[in-house]
Design an enzyme around this catalytic site. Structure first.
Site, mmCIF file in Angstrom:
data_model
loop_
_atom_site.group_PDB
_atom_site.id
_atom_site.type_symbol
_atom_site.label_atom_id
_atom_site.label_comp_id
_atom_site.label_asym_id
_atom_site.label_seq_id
_atom_site.Cartn_x
_atom_site.Cartn_y
_atom_site.Cartn_z
ATOM 1 N N SER A 12 0.847 -1.204 0.000
ATOM 2 C CA SER A 12 0.000 0.000 0.000
ATOM 3 C C SER A 12 0.872 1.239 0.000
ATOM 4 O O SER A 12 1.623 1.493 0.953
ATOM 5 C CB SER A 12 -0.904 0.027 1.234
ATOM 6 O OG SER A 12 -1.481 1.320 1.349
ATOM 7 N N HIS A 36 -1.376 -1.470 -4.150
ATOM 8 C CA HIS A 36 -2.631 -1.043 -3.524
ATOM 9 C C HIS A 36 -2.648 0.482 -3.408
ATOM 10 O O HIS A 36 -1.738 1.079 -2.832
ATOM 11 C CB HIS A 36 -2.738 -1.684 -2.141
ATOM 12 C CG HIS A 36 -4.028 -1.452 -1.437
ATOM 13 N ND1 HIS A 36 -5.188 -2.155 -1.729
ATOM 14 C CD2 HIS A 36 -4.357 -0.618 -0.422
ATOM 15 C CE1 HIS A 36 -6.164 -1.754 -0.921
ATOM 16 N NE2 HIS A 36 -5.688 -0.819 -0.114
ATOM 17 N N ASP A 38 -4.770 3.622 -2.027
ATOM 18 C CA ASP A 38 -5.825 4.012 -1.091
ATOM 19 C C ASP A 38 -6.376 5.388 -1.450
ATOM 20 O O ASP A 38 -5.685 6.397 -1.345
ATOM 21 C CB ASP A 38 -5.264 4.038 0.339
ATOM 22 C CG ASP A 38 -5.138 2.640 0.916
ATOM 23 O OD1 ASP A 38 -6.116 1.871 0.819
ATOM 24 O OD2 ASP A 38 -4.066 2.316 1.453
ATOM 25 N N MET A 40 -8.999 8.228 -0.611
ATOM 26 C CA MET A 40 -9.820 8.718 0.511
ATOM 27 C C MET A 40 -10.335 10.105 0.181
ATOM 28 O O MET A 40 -9.598 10.933 -0.365
ATOM 29 C CB MET A 40 -8.972 8.767 1.781
ATOM 30 C CG MET A 40 -8.322 7.433 2.142
ATOM 31 S SD MET A 40 -7.513 7.523 3.744
ATOM 32 C CE MET A 40 -6.662 5.931 3.775
ATOM 33 N N HIS A 69 -8.506 1.080 -3.962
ATOM 34 C CA HIS A 69 -9.438 0.912 -2.841
ATOM 35 C C HIS A 69 -10.099 2.260 -2.580
ATOM 36 O O HIS A 69 -9.471 3.159 -2.029
ATOM 37 C CB HIS A 69 -8.628 0.421 -1.628
ATOM 38 C CG HIS A 69 -9.403 0.314 -0.372
ATOM 39 N ND1 HIS A 69 -8.789 0.207 0.866
ATOM 40 C CD2 HIS A 69 -10.742 0.285 -0.125
ATOM 41 C CE1 HIS A 69 -9.700 0.115 1.810
ATOM 42 N NE2 HIS A 69 -10.896 0.177 1.241
ATOM 43 N N MET A 71 -12.206 4.554 -0.683
ATOM 44 C CA MET A 71 -12.864 4.896 0.583
ATOM 45 C C MET A 71 -13.518 6.248 0.390
ATOM 46 O O MET A 71 -13.068 7.270 0.922
ATOM 47 C CB MET A 71 -11.814 4.903 1.705
ATOM 48 C CG MET A 71 -11.307 3.510 2.046
ATOM 49 S SD MET A 71 -9.713 3.540 2.897
ATOM 50 C CE MET A 71 -8.619 3.606 1.479
ATOM 51 N N MET A 139 -11.778 -5.528 5.713
ATOM 52 C CA MET A 139 -10.892 -4.589 6.418
ATOM 53 C C MET A 139 -10.557 -5.145 7.797
ATOM 54 O O MET A 139 -11.453 -5.570 8.538
ATOM 55 C CB MET A 139 -11.561 -3.221 6.564
ATOM 56 C CG MET A 139 -11.776 -2.450 5.271
ATOM 57 S SD MET A 139 -10.262 -2.110 4.345
ATOM 58 C CE MET A 139 -9.303 -1.144 5.523
ATOM 59 N N GLY A 144 -9.022 4.644 6.884
ATOM 60 C CA GLY A 144 -8.747 6.069 7.035
ATOM 61 C C GLY A 144 -7.272 6.368 7.236
ATOM 62 O O GLY A 144 -6.774 7.380 6.760
ATOM 63 N N GLY A 146 -3.113 4.572 7.837
ATOM 64 C CA GLY A 146 -2.196 3.447 7.919
ATOM 65 C C GLY A 146 -1.654 3.321 9.329
ATOM 66 O O GLY A 146 -1.888 4.173 10.194
ATOM 67 N N GLY A 147 -0.949 2.228 9.571
ATOM 68 C CA GLY A 147 -0.238 2.063 10.828
ATOM 69 C C GLY A 147 -1.094 1.723 12.032
ATOM 70 O O GLY A 147 -0.637 1.838 13.169
ATOM 71 N N ASP A 177 -6.731 -6.018 4.714
ATOM 72 C CA ASP A 177 -6.100 -4.700 4.645
ATOM 73 C C ASP A 177 -6.176 -4.045 6.014
ATOM 74 O O ASP A 177 -7.267 -3.801 6.526
ATOM 75 C CB ASP A 177 -6.863 -3.874 3.583
ATOM 76 C CG ASP A 177 -6.292 -2.481 3.383
ATOM 77 O OD1 ASP A 177 -5.238 -2.159 3.959
ATOM 78 O OD2 ASP A 177 -6.922 -1.708 2.627
ATOM 79 N N GLY A 178 -5.004 -3.759 6.574
ATOM 80 C CA GLY A 178 -4.938 -3.045 7.846
ATOM 81 C C GLY A 178 -4.190 -3.849 8.896
ATOM 82 O O GLY A 178 -4.630 -4.927 9.277
ATOM 83 N N GLY A 179 -3.045 -3.345 9.310
ATOM 84 C CA GLY A 179 -2.270 -4.021 10.342
ATOM 85 C C GLY A 179 -1.703 -5.357 9.895
ATOM 86 O O GLY A 179 -1.440 -6.228 10.719
ATOM 87 N N GLY A 199 1.005 -1.645 4.323
ATOM 88 C CA GLY A 199 1.633 -0.336 4.165
ATOM 89 C C GLY A 199 2.879 -0.231 5.018
ATOM 90 O O GLY A 199 4.004 -0.357 4.534
HETATM 91 C C1 DX5 Z 1 -6.378 1.967 5.645
HETATM 92 C C2 DX5 Z 1 -5.956 1.606 4.250
HETATM 93 C C3 DX5 Z 1 -4.866 0.621 4.200
HETATM 94 C C4 DX5 Z 1 -3.560 1.082 4.794
HETATM 95 C C5 DX5 Z 1 -2.983 -0.085 5.523
HETATM 96 O O1 DX5 Z 1 -7.455 2.809 5.586
HETATM 97 O O2 DX5 Z 1 -7.067 1.073 3.528
HETATM 98 O O3 DX5 Z 1 -4.639 0.149 2.874
HETATM 99 O O4 DX5 Z 1 -2.619 1.514 3.859
HETATM 100 O O5 DX5 Z 1 -1.879 0.355 6.208
HETATM 101 P P1 DX5 Z 1 -1.097 -0.549 7.241
HETATM 102 O O6 DX5 Z 1 -0.626 -1.757 6.508
HETATM 103 O O7 DX5 Z 1 0.017 0.350 7.660
HETATM 104 O O8 DX5 Z 1 -2.058 -0.896 8.348
HETATM 105 ZN ZN ZN Z 2 -6.609 0.055 1.550
#
Ligand code: DX5
Ligand code: ZN
Length: 235
Positions: A12, A36, A38, A40, A69, A71, A139, A144, A146-147, A177-179, A199
């Protein structure tokens, strides 16, 4: 959308240096096929990122499969722009409603179709669309940013989705996706995920390509265990 046994590590770019995205996509381009993106809108999620112009620019630096993706509250206005920019797959969120229309519109643009569910949206919301989509994005954080830490409560939903897709003989690929890092990728692979967005675990690493390889090995090991079946002891 993947053959049986296949999986993808999906970096990501949200966690990359936005002032140097061409270098970021170059760093991972030789070790993974997907990217990927993102998107937003500052409305569906409280953050603002990338739109079609950036995707069009990235396309000039990468042959990757662009997984966009969205959002956003109103994807309708953007879909044609993403198609023109070089997106390969566009995912919309079920929470915004109008899913059937968006799925049809993405398909008519010749793109692969993804449907995303937030951590607290039940799998039942996606079930009516399984025949019409290529990818189900579950998800593992609230979108919203990363991290954020992986939400393990989503794992049973991944298992239920995987079981339902298998039972219906469908080719829908589950993405998480996420963590996601090497550990949570293995955990979600065991539950049924086959595309792993990451990410921070990739672009937060001083060696993004090595981070991709580590995740790949971790997922491959988890999937290899799945294929080991207890020997039939019966006569
Ligand atoms: C969150 C995004 C993710 C994000 C994941 O809203 O949709 O794609 O980049 O980031 P990590 O891998 O750092 O959780
Ligand atoms: Zn994403």
């Amino acid at each position: 959308m993947l053959a049986p046994g296949e999986f993808r590590i999906n970096p990501s770019i949200l966690a990359a240096d936005f002032a140097n995205l061409a270098a970021a996509v170059g760093e991972v381009g030789s070790v993974t096929e997907w990217l990927h993106v993102d998107v937003m809108d500052g409305h569906f999620v409280p953050n603002l990122t990338i739109g079609p112009p950036v995707v069009a620019s990235l396309r000039r630096h990468s042959n990757a499969f662009f997984d966009c993706h969205l959002m956003v509250t109103n994807p309708g206005a953007l879909l044609a722009g993403f198609a023109r920019a070089g997106a390969n797959l566009v995912t919309v969120h079920a929470e915004i409603g109008g899913t059937a229309d968006y799925v049809r519109a993405i398909r008519e643009l010749g793109l692969s179709v993804g449907l995303a569910l937030n951590p607290d949206t039940p799998f039942a919301v996606a079930e009516p669309f399984l025949e019409a989509i290529d990818l189900l994005l579950l998800m593992t954080v609230f979108p919203g940013f990363g991290g954020q830490p992986f939400i393990a409560d989503v794992v049973p939903k991944i298992e239920a989705a995987h079981a339902a897709i298998e039972a219906r003989g469908l080719a829908v690929t589950i993405e998480v996706d996420g963590g996601i890092d090497a550990t949570t990728a293995a955990m979600t692979a065991t539950a049924g995920a086959r595309v792993f967005v990451a990410g921070e675990a990739i672009f937060g690493d001083p060696r993004p390509a090595a981070a991709v390889e580590m995740m790949r090995r971790s997922v491959a090991a988890a999937l290899a265990l799945l294929t080991v079946r207890p020997t039939d002891q019966g006569g």
